[in-house]
Design an enzyme around this catalytic site. Structure first.
Site, short mmCIF file in Angstrom:
data_model
loop_
_atom_site.label_atom_id
_atom_site.label_comp_id
_atom_site.label_asym_id
_atom_site.label_seq_id
_atom_site.Cartn_x
_atom_site.Cartn_y
_atom_site.Cartn_z
N TYR A 37 -2.18 -0.61 10.73
CA TYR A 37 -2.38 -0.95 9.15
C TYR A 37 -0.99 -0.55 8.52
CZ TYR A 37 -3.68 -1.00 4.33
OH TYR A 37 -3.93 -1.38 3.04
N SER B 94 0.99 -1.16 -0.10
CA SER B 94 0.14 -0.04 -0.07
C SER B 94 0.81 1.41 0.00
CB SER B 94 -0.66 0.06 1.32
OG SER B 94 -1.62 1.27 1.38
N1 LIG Z 1 -8.90 -0.52 -1.41
C1 LIG Z 1 -7.61 0.35 -1.25
O1 LIG Z 1 -7.94 1.63 -0.97
C2 LIG Z 1 -6.50 -0.25 -0.93
C3 LIG Z 1 -5.33 0.69 -0.88
C4 LIG Z 1 -4.01 -0.07 -0.88
C5 LIG Z 1 -3.90 -1.48 -0.40
N2 LIG Z 1 -4.91 -2.15 -0.47
C6 LIG Z 1 -4.80 -3.57 -0.18
O2 LIG Z 1 -5.46 -4.36 -1.16
C7 LIG Z 1 -5.74 -5.58 -0.54
C8 LIG Z 1 -7.07 -6.15 -1.07
O3 LIG Z 1 -7.93 -5.17 -0.79
P1 LIG Z 1 -9.37 -4.76 -1.17
O4 LIG Z 1 -9.06 -3.08 -1.46
O5 LIG Z 1 -9.58 -5.36 -2.54
O6 LIG Z 1 -10.61 -5.02 0.09
P2 LIG Z 1 -11.55 -5.89 -0.01
O7 LIG Z 1 -12.54 -5.57 -1.19
O8 LIG Z 1 -12.21 -5.88 1.49
O9 LIG Z 1 -11.21 -7.49 -0.18
C9 LIG Z 1 -10.37 -8.19 0.65
C10 LIG Z 1 -10.23 -9.63 0.44
O10 LIG Z 1 -9.30 -10.08 1.25
C11 LIG Z 1 -9.85 -11.17 1.74
N3 LIG Z 1 -9.56 -11.65 3.21
C12 LIG Z 1 -9.64 -10.81 4.28
N4 LIG Z 1 -9.06 -11.38 5.42
C13 LIG Z 1 -8.51 -12.49 4.95
C14 LIG Z 1 -8.00 -13.78 5.53
N5 LIG Z 1 -7.58 -13.82 6.81
N6 LIG Z 1 -7.98 -14.88 4.91
C15 LIG Z 1 -8.13 -14.96 3.40
N7 LIG Z 1 -8.58 -13.71 2.72
C16 LIG Z 1 -8.96 -12.74 3.57
C17 LIG Z 1 -11.45 -11.12 1.68
O11 LIG Z 1 -11.87 -12.57 1.33
P3 LIG Z 1 -12.97 -13.46 2.43
O12 LIG Z 1 -13.40 -12.38 3.46
O13 LIG Z 1 -14.05 -13.63 1.40
O14 LIG Z 1 -12.21 -14.29 2.95
C18 LIG Z 1 -11.56 -10.08 0.54
O15 LIG Z 1 -11.75 -11.07 -0.65
C19 LIG Z 1 -5.45 -5.55 0.64
O16 LIG Z 1 -4.26 -6.25 0.97
C20 LIG Z 1 -5.52 -4.27 1.05
O17 LIG Z 1 -4.67 -3.84 2.10
C21 LIG Z 1 -6.29 -1.68 -0.61
#
Ligand SMILES: NC(=O)c1ccc[n+]([C@@H]2O[C@H](COP(=O)([O-])OP(=O)(O)OC[C@H]3O[C@@H](n4cnc5c(N)ncnc54)[C@H](OP(=O)(O)O)[C@@H]3O)[C@@H](O)[C@H]2O)c1
Length: 279
Positions: A152, A139
């Site tokens: 985080y 991130s």
């Molecule tokens: N969106 C942003 O602005 C942003 C910015 C920078 C970085 N990120 C990073 O991008 C990545 C994806 O996030 P996103 O934005 O796509 O969020 P999201 O829509 O909430 O998706 C998160 C995914 O992670 C899975 N997950 C969470 N905890 C887990 C665990 N213990 N074991 C296995 N799967 C798990 C969830 O699957 P289930 O609940 O179905 O298991 C879900 O599919 C993360 O690492 C986040 O930190 C996001």
């Protein structure tokens, strides 16, 4: 990548929502062989599913047994695992003083130790193959800390150190370790964010916390959809010599990463505090 991209077997952790789902949907339509994971999936459905697209496998990155089962399942179907996208993650919000040690551990268990579990489980196979791409979603918060996202940010800063080191260790085996550092995107991340329990009971930080959270949420909800990140991931997969780091997101956020290197730390800090409305 030595193999032609069309034969590529790709594992994406956290494919039920956001980046993971967008990558899995897109890459499976491009004829990559995609396995996604979710804690809500079950093997019964995976094994009997005849639907086109990607296969969803149950996996919790916090549970080594579950990670092992998932990798074994893929290797029963495929000869190789060519690409892994370490994507599963979530955010805890709250002042450092208000986040319990248990909450810090919970944050690191998924975002940091989860990545280690996956890397350790696929590396023996990738070494045997003599190639592979290990792509980890970090991130921009792992390059510049965000107030009230200390837990985080710390978990994402930790990934920076981990992957930088891993990359040098595994290059000799033809395996590439890459960090993708997104800024704010509109995914399930905002709704899935957990607020530290003590936040509601401790008024000390409430004013600044409220302001900062509003800025975070607005940035994410008004952020771009994941397409740009998905296309970047495909470019990385096709590149036999990818870089260590790729930042992706809105111009002002990726530009801020660049600015941080150029200006005095005190000036950068006041810019961040102003952005997040911190008094
Ligand atoms: N969106 C942003 O602005 C942003 C910015 C920078 C970085 N990120 C990073 O991008 C990545 C994806 O996030 P996103 O934005 O796509 O969020 P999201 O829509 O909430 O998706 C998160 C995914 O992670 C899975 N997950 C969470 N905890 C887990 C665990 N213990 N074991 C296995 N799967 C798990 C969830 O699957 P289930 O609940 O179905 O298991 C879900 O599919 C993360 O690492 C986040 O930190 C996001």
């Amino acid at each position: 990548m030595k193999k032609p991209p069309k034969d590529c077997v790709i594992l994406i952790t956290g494919a039920s929502s956001g980046f993971g789902k967008a990558c899995a949907d897109y890459l499976s339509k491009r004829d990559y062989r995609v396995y996604g994971t979710s804690r809500k999936a079950d093997f019964e459905t995976t094994e009997h599913s005849a639907s086109p697209g990607f296969k969803m496998i149950p996996m919790d990155v916090c549970d080594q047994g579950s990670v092992n089962q998932c990798i074994e399942f893929i290797l029963q179907q495929e000869k190789n695992i060519d690409v892994v996208i370490n994507n599963a993650g979530f955010g805890i919000v709250g002042a450092i003083e208000d986040c319990s040690i248990e909450e810090f551990k919970q944050q690191f268990e998924t975002n940091f130790f989860g990545v280690i579990r996956i890397c350790q489980s696929v590396l023996p196979q990738m070494r045997k193959q003599g190639f592979g791409h290990l792509i980890t979603i970090g991130s921009i918060a792992g390059l510049m800390s965000v107030p009230f996202q200390g837990a985080y940010s710390a978990s994402k800063f930790a990934l920076e150190g981990l992957i930088e080191s891993l990359r040098m260790e595994i290059k000799q085996f033809g395996i590439q370790a890459v960090l993708v550092e997104p800024g704010d995107f509109n995914t399930g991340f905002t709704d899935n964010r957990i607020t530290a329990e003590k936040v509601l009971k401790n008024p000390v930080y409430s004013e600044n916390f409220k302001h900062a959270l509003a800025v975070m949420e607005s940035g994410e909800r008004n952020g771009p959809s994941p397409e740009k990140l998905v296309l970047l991931i495909e470019r990385i997969i096709k590149n036999p010599q990818p870089k260590l780091r790729y930042t992706v997101g809105m111009f002002m956020q990726t530009f801020a990463v660049f600015v941080k290197r150029l200006i005095p730390a005190s000036l950068f800090e006041s810019l961040i505090m102003k952005t997040f409305n911190i008094k």
